[in-house]
Scaffold this active site. Structure first.
Site, mmCIF file in Angstrom:
data_model
loop_
_atom_site.group_PDB
_atom_site.id
_atom_site.type_symbol
_atom_site.label_atom_id
_atom_site.label_comp_id
_atom_site.label_asym_id
_atom_site.label_seq_id
_atom_site.Cartn_x
_atom_site.Cartn_y
_atom_site.Cartn_z
ATOM 1 N N CYS A 212 0.870 -1.173 0.000
ATOM 2 C CA CYS A 212 0.000 0.000 0.000
ATOM 3 C C CYS A 212 0.905 1.221 0.000
ATOM 4 C CB CYS A 212 -0.911 0.002 1.234
ATOM 5 S SG CYS A 212 -1.898 1.516 1.398
ATOM 6 N N GLU B 24 -4.115 1.260 -5.909
ATOM 7 C CA GLU B 24 -3.176 0.290 -6.448
ATOM 8 C C GLU B 24 -3.171 0.426 -7.965
ATOM 9 O OE1 GLU B 24 -0.929 -1.339 -5.197
ATOM 10 O OE2 GLU B 24 -1.438 -1.814 -3.114
#
Length: 235
Positions: free
Chosen positions: A2, A107
């Site tokens: 992340c 993402e």
């Protein structure tokens, strides 16, 4: 991993969500493109009262024993399956667990060649959420102590795996207290470090402008093209 996330919820919303008095919170504004090495609000238990509190910390964990804070450039994420054994995290997972407020994380899906397509991941109920985090306080020889944090990651659920092979640990609200409470240092609650069920989440493509950390506005969270009807709409 992340490497970017968004926090659009106001301080008022987060104070209520995490059970903290608004007047006790340090000031912070929403951020739609949170990047590593930036200073962000996290929730931890107050050392004296044992109650939740907000603290501003830099993203990228620097262990208390580190010789150089530059180690924080490589510790924005910690793999859940390694935190009990890896020297960088094993003390923090026993004693310094925290929550990192967010509303979405980003993402990038790999396409042909070097092309990548950014996606945002949020909850279907549009509520804020919290990543499982660890925090540390590093004291230099001269100057003020530096408090930092990292976000724990795990295997992806069925939704996240369409874009990436890891995802951040998103904790259920019922598990917030258990994650932060001291408990037995020899038995940290690592059973909570698992993927959030895919049916509670949604994803949508966002504009490539999110790739530039200088861009930080609400429009970054807007879908850049129609979503899959099966996933519902963000707004």
């Amino acid at each position: 991993m992340c490497g970017r996330f968004a926090r659009r919820s106001t301080q008022e919303v987060l104070a209520d969500w995490f059970g903290v008095e608004l007047e006790d919170m340090p000031f912070f504004a929403p951020s739609y493109n949170v990047a590593p090495q930036s200073t962000q609000p996290v929730v931890r238990l107050n050392h004296d009262t044992g109650k939740p509190e907000f603290a501003l910390m830099r993203w990228g964990l620097v262990p208390y024993w580190a010789k150089d804070p530059k180690v924080g450039y490589t510790t924005i994420n910690a793999r859940s399956e390694e935190v009990e054994k890896k020297p960088l995290y094993r003390d923090a997972v026993k004693k310094r667990r925290c929550l990192v407020p967010a509303d979405a994380f980003y993402e990038w899906q790999k396409l042909e060649g070097k092309a990548k397509k950014p996606f945002a991941f949020g909850l279907k109920n549009d509520e804020p959420y919290a990543f499982a985090g660890l925090w540390e306080r590093w004291k230099p020889k001269d100057g003020e102590p530096l408090e930092t944090f990292t976000i724990l990651t795990t295997d992806p659920n069925e939704l996240a795996e369409t874009v990436h092979d890891r995802m951040p640990v998103i904790l259920e609200p019922k598990d917030y207290d258990r994650w932060m409470e001291p408990g037995d240092p020899a038995r940290p609650p690592i059973d909570l470090l698992r993927p959030l069920p895919a049916e509670k989440m949604r994803s949508w493509p966002v504009n490539e402008r999110v790739g530039n950390v200088k861009n930080d506005e609400a429009g970054l969270l807007q879908p850049c093209e129609p979503e899959d009807p099966a996933q519902g709409s963000l707004w």
